[in-house]
Scaffold this motif. Structure first.
Motif, PDB file in Angstrom:
ATOM      1  N   GLN A  29      -0.304  20.669 -15.066  1.00 37.83           N
ATOM      2  CA  GLN A  29      -0.915  21.202 -16.283  1.00 37.83           C
ATOM      3  C   GLN A  29      -2.203  21.977 -15.997  1.00 37.83           C
ATOM      4  OE1 GLN A  29      -2.193  18.250 -19.093  1.00 37.83           O
ATOM      5  NE2 GLN A  29      -3.339  17.066 -17.582  1.00 37.83           N
ATOM      6  N   SER A  30      -2.776  21.765 -14.791  1.00 35.55           N
ATOM      7  CA  SER A  30      -3.950  22.546 -14.404  1.00 35.55           C
ATOM      8  C   SER A  30      -3.722  23.322 -13.115  1.00 35.55           C
ATOM      9  CB  SER A  30      -5.166  21.633 -14.235  1.00 35.55           C
ATOM     10  OG  SER A  30      -4.925  20.631 -13.270  1.00 35.55           O
ATOM     11  N   PHE A  31      -2.919  22.771 -12.206  1.00 31.37           N
ATOM     12  CA  PHE A  31      -2.594  23.456 -10.953  1.00 31.37           C
ATOM     13  C   PHE A  31      -1.217  24.096 -11.132  1.00 31.37           C
ATOM     14  CE2 PHE A  31      -1.143  23.258  -6.397  1.00 31.37           C
ATOM     15  CZ  PHE A  31      -2.029  24.207  -5.930  1.00 31.37           C
ATOM     16  N   THR A  32      -1.226  25.330 -11.631  1.00 33.91           N
ATOM     17  CA  THR A  32       0.002  25.961 -12.098  1.00 33.91           C
ATOM     18  C   THR A  32       1.087  26.153 -11.044  1.00 33.91           C
ATOM     19  OG1 THR A  32      -1.174  28.078 -11.907  1.00 33.91           O
ATOM     20  CG2 THR A  32      -1.030  27.102 -14.087  1.00 33.91           C
ATOM     21  N   PRO A  33       0.787  26.237  -9.710  1.00 35.70           N
ATOM     22  CA  PRO A  33       1.909  26.293  -8.771  1.00 35.70           C
ATOM     23  C   PRO A  33       2.855  25.096  -8.878  1.00 35.70           C
ATOM     24  CG  PRO A  33      -0.088  27.023  -7.680  1.00 35.70           C
ATOM     25  CD  PRO A  33      -0.498  26.523  -9.029  1.00 35.70           C
ATOM     26  N   LEU A  34       2.376  23.967  -9.425  1.00 36.09           N
ATOM     27  CA  LEU A  34       3.220  22.780  -9.585  1.00 36.09           C
ATOM     28  C   LEU A  34       3.645  22.571 -11.042  1.00 36.09           C
ATOM     29  CD1 LEU A  34       1.394  20.205  -7.258  1.00 36.09           C
ATOM     30  CD2 LEU A  34       3.427  21.580  -6.761  1.00 36.09           C
ATOM     31  N   LYS A  35       3.587  23.634 -11.836  1.00 38.82           N
ATOM     32  CA  LYS A  35       3.874  23.457 -13.261  1.00 38.82           C
ATOM     33  C   LYS A  35       5.323  23.061 -13.530  1.00 38.82           C
ATOM     34  CE  LYS A  35       4.582  28.443 -13.938  1.00 38.82           C
ATOM     35  NZ  LYS A  35       4.060  29.659 -14.616  1.00 38.82           N
ATOM     36  N   LEU A  69       0.826  -1.209   0.000  1.00 35.50           N
ATOM     37  CA  LEU A  69       0.000   0.000   0.000  1.00 35.50           C
ATOM     38  C   LEU A  69       0.862   1.262   0.000  1.00 35.50           C
ATOM     39  CD1 LEU A  69      -2.838  -1.047   2.462  1.00 35.50           C
ATOM     40  CD2 LEU A  69      -2.871  -1.017  -0.038  1.00 35.50           C
ATOM     41  N   LEU A  70       2.012   1.217   0.690  1.00 32.76           N
ATOM     42  CA  LEU A  70       2.931   2.358   0.633  1.00 32.76           C
ATOM     43  C   LEU A  70       3.467   2.546  -0.778  1.00 32.76           C
ATOM     44  CD1 LEU A  70       4.948   1.979   3.969  1.00 32.76           C
ATOM     45  CD2 LEU A  70       3.361   3.822   3.364  1.00 32.76           C
ATOM     46  N   GLY A  71       3.788   1.435  -1.452  1.00 31.54           N
ATOM     47  CA  GLY A  71       4.256   1.524  -2.830  1.00 31.54           C
ATOM     48  C   GLY A  71       3.190   2.070  -3.758  1.00 31.54           C
ATOM     49  N   VAL A  72       1.943   1.619  -3.554  1.00 32.20           N
ATOM     50  CA  VAL A  72       0.832   2.133  -4.367  1.00 32.20           C
ATOM     51  C   VAL A  72       0.653   3.627  -4.128  1.00 32.20           C
ATOM     52  CG1 VAL A  72      -1.666   2.033  -4.705  1.00 32.20           C
ATOM     53  CG2 VAL A  72      -0.352  -0.082  -4.476  1.00 32.20           C
ATOM     54  N   GLY A  73       0.703   4.037  -2.852  1.00 27.02           N
ATOM     55  CA  GLY A  73       0.585   5.464  -2.547  1.00 27.02           C
ATOM     56  C   GLY A  73       1.691   6.286  -3.176  1.00 27.02           C
ATOM     57  N   ALA A  74       2.918   5.735  -3.149  1.00 28.21           N
ATOM     58  CA  ALA A  74       4.038   6.450  -3.775  1.00 28.21           C
ATOM     59  C   ALA A  74       3.841   6.566  -5.278  1.00 28.21           C
ATOM     60  CB  ALA A  74       5.349   5.722  -3.461  1.00 28.21           C
ATOM     61  N   ALA A  75       3.361   5.502  -5.920  1.00 24.62           N
ATOM     62  CA  ALA A  75       3.138   5.534  -7.365  1.00 24.62           C
ATOM     63  C   ALA A  75       2.057   6.552  -7.731  1.00 24.62           C
ATOM     64  CB  ALA A  75       2.750   4.143  -7.867  1.00 24.62           C
ATOM     65  N   VAL A  76       0.958   6.546  -6.958  1.00 31.58           N
ATOM     66  CA  VAL A  76      -0.103   7.525  -7.204  1.00 31.58           C
ATOM     67  C   VAL A  76       0.422   8.949  -6.990  1.00 31.58           C
ATOM     68  CG1 VAL A  76      -2.308   8.403  -6.338  1.00 31.58           C
ATOM     69  CG2 VAL A  76      -1.980   5.938  -6.672  1.00 31.58           C
ATOM     70  N   GLY A  77       1.246   9.137  -5.948  1.00 34.46           N
ATOM     71  CA  GLY A  77       1.815  10.459  -5.689  1.00 34.46           C
ATOM     72  C   GLY A  77       2.708  10.938  -6.814  1.00 34.46           C
ATOM     73  N   VAL A  78       3.541  10.046  -7.337  1.00 34.07           N
ATOM     74  CA  VAL A  78       4.436  10.432  -8.434  1.00 34.07           C
ATOM     75  C   VAL A  78       3.641  10.795  -9.681  1.00 34.07           C
ATOM     76  CG1 VAL A  78       6.173   9.550 -10.042  1.00 34.07           C
ATOM     77  CG2 VAL A  78       6.423   9.126  -7.600  1.00 34.07           C
ATOM     78  N   VAL A  79       2.649   9.964 -10.019  1.00 23.58           N
ATOM     79  CA  VAL A  79       1.815  10.255 -11.188  1.00 23.58           C
ATOM     80  C   VAL A  79       1.107  11.591 -11.033  1.00 23.58           C
ATOM     81  CG1 VAL A  79      -0.244   9.521 -12.452  1.00 23.58           C
ATOM     82  CG2 VAL A  79       1.508   7.850 -11.858  1.00 23.58           C
ATOM     83  N   THR A  80       0.578  11.848  -9.839  1.00 21.26           N
ATOM     84  CA  THR A  80      -0.149  13.097  -9.605  1.00 21.26           C
ATOM     85  C   THR A  80       0.775  14.305  -9.671  1.00 21.26           C
ATOM     86  OG1 THR A  80      -1.741  11.918  -8.200  1.00 21.26           O
ATOM     87  CG2 THR A  80      -1.654  14.313  -8.004  1.00 21.26           C
ATOM     88  N   LEU A  81       1.906  14.243  -8.985  1.00 19.19           N
ATOM     89  CA  LEU A  81       2.821  15.384  -8.947  1.00 19.19           C
ATOM     90  C   LEU A  81       3.392  15.717 -10.323  1.00 19.19           C
ATOM     91  CD1 LEU A  81       4.806  14.786  -5.635  1.00 19.19           C
ATOM     92  CD2 LEU A  81       3.153  16.595  -6.105  1.00 19.19           C
ATOM     93  N   THR A  82       3.584  14.720 -11.170  1.00 17.84           N
ATOM     94  CA  THR A  82       4.195  14.964 -12.479  1.00 17.84           C
ATOM     95  C   THR A  82       3.175  15.236 -13.578  1.00 17.84           C
ATOM     96  OG1 THR A  82       4.268  12.564 -12.856  1.00 17.84           O
ATOM     97  CG2 THR A  82       6.246  13.615 -11.960  1.00 17.84           C
ATOM     98  N   THR A  83       1.885  15.309 -13.220  1.00 22.19           N
ATOM     99  CA  THR A  83       0.866  15.618 -14.227  1.00 22.19           C
ATOM    100  C   THR A  83      -0.063  16.749 -13.818  1.00 22.19           C
ATOM    101  OG1 THR A  83      -0.586  13.891 -13.322  1.00 22.19           O
ATOM    102  CG2 THR A  83       0.842  13.278 -15.172  1.00 22.19           C
ATOM    103  N   VAL A  84      -0.296  16.940 -12.511  1.00 20.76           N
ATOM    104  CA  VAL A  84      -1.299  17.904 -12.080  1.00 20.76           C
ATOM    105  C   VAL A  84      -0.881  19.339 -12.369  1.00 20.76           C
ATOM    106  CG1 VAL A  84      -0.479  18.283  -9.705  1.00 20.76           C
ATOM    107  CG2 VAL A  84      -2.941  18.329 -10.206  1.00 20.76           C
TER     108      VAL A  84
END
Length: 390
Positions: A220-226, A203-218
């Protein structure tokens, strides 16, 4: 010929015996499936609600068109950004969920009773619709459509089937879900202690994978993380005049010859036509608004132009009138677009002539385009040639 030189007769190769697959992994269990399924259910719920919002903003039924809200100005940017972010997270969660339960697909016998057959059929529908939704959604983000059907109505229709199959699956599996829901549930206490450590690691690995996918794609809409926008197909700052472009003038069939003699027609009780210079001579308004596309990217920009409600009033339109907008596009699903009264009367809804302080470039809709708050990008019509007061 001596016996030593005599050739041995050829024998057919021995084929390995086909045996059903066996699964010894300790994490293919109900507790792991329940833990991952809980997160996947949240992701699908958010995607379903935000998907409904997006669909009805793009294609509202007639009775709803005049009541769609134009505020908050960032509303569609938020809901569609959540839709894409949770949809991408759902891909990771769905793959892990399927991994935890796939041994059951090879259970023997495949059907033990009529009830069991119906249960397996419902699971098949659930898996098929879930896979269809997340992967067609992923291909829509990158604007690749290798199928013969229209994406929007198909994605919308299958979303209802997926939602129904999820609810049915929860109802059928409710006792097992309840038994393995919490740490102190009866089903959890019966499991070996060493499985709990492995499960936490998974579950920690799944959470890390979801976090990486989110941080490296979001971004494009949440510009503070562009700056972290590494995997998304769009970057909010990349494009002419600091704004991305989905459909260019060339792709829309808008030529220089078509723009040379351009005039804006406004049809109503008092119809009129204006050249670009005459439009620029009218009172100008400015607005800082985001443009947000169904693919998930969005960016804020400074727009300048003439208020739509001023043009409607000049054409003799009554308060509460809607507007039909016609583009110079040769063809396209959104060549003709309609706006309800909430958008028409909003002072931030413009027939834009400038973008970020400069004249619109052809790929951004020169000589004039629509920009309105809380509205999908596909409805921010470019290359506007006619407004019809409804």
């Amino acid at each position: 010929m001596t016996p030593r030189n005599r050739r041995r007769p050829l024998r057919p190769p021995v084929l390995p015996r086909l045996r059903p697959p066996s699964f010894s992994g300790r994490l293919h269990d109900a507790r792991t499936a329940t833990s991952v399924g809980r997160l996947l259910g949240i992701a699908f719920a958010v995607c379903f609600v935000t998907g409904l919002i997006s669909h009805y903003l793009q294609r509202p039924p007639g009775w709803l068109a005049d009541y769609l809200p134009s505020r908050p100005v960032w509303g569609y940017r938020l809901t569609q950004g959540l839709h894409i972010a949770f949809g991408l997270a759902a891909i990771v969660l769905l793959l892990v969920k399927l991994w935890t339960v796939y041994p059951r697909l090879f259970a023997w016998p495949p059907v033990r009773s009529v009830r069991h057959a119906l249960e397996r059929l419902s699971v098949a529908v659930l898996v098929a619709t879930a896979v269809f939704q997340v992967f067609t959604g992923l291909l829509n983000i990158v604007e690749w459509y290798p199928w013969p059907f229209s994406f929007v109505p198909a994605h919308f229709a299958v979303a209802w089937v997926a939602a129904g199959s999820i609810l049915l699956h929860i109802a059928v599996q409710a006792p097992e879900i309840k038994a393995h829901w919490g740490r102190r549930s009866a089903g959890t206490l019966a499991l070996p202690a060493e499985d709990a450590r492995d499960r936490r690691s998974l579950l920690l690995g799944v959470g890390a994978a979801v976090g990486v996918v989110t941080l490296t794609t979001v971004g494009q809409s949440f510009t503070p993380l562009k700056r972290l926008d590494l995997l998304a197909p769009r970057h909010p700052d990349h494009g002419p005049q600091g704004l991305p472009v989905n459909r260019t003038a060339a792709a829309a069939g808008v030529t220089a010859a078509a723009l040379r003699d351009w005039r804006l027609e406004v049809l109503g009780p008092r119809p009129f036509a204006l050249t670009l210079d005459q439009l620029r001579a009218l009172p100008q308004a400015r607005a800082r608004l985001p443009i947000s596309c169904v693919e998930g990217w969005s960016a804020e920009a400074r727009w300048g132009g003439v208020r739509i409600r001023d043009l409607v009033e000049r054409a003799g339109g009554r308060p509460g009138a809607g507007v039909r907008v016609v583009s110079l596009e040769v063809q396209g699903a959104y060549r003709v677009m309609e706006m309800g009264r909430e958008y028409v009367e909003d002072p931030l809804t413009l027939l834009a002539l400038t973008l970020n302080g400069g004249v619109l470039l052809p790929d951004h809709g020169y000589p004039a385009r629509i920009i309105a708050p809380n509205r999908p990008g596909v409805l921010q019509t470019k290359w506007v040639t006619r407004l019809e007061v409804l």
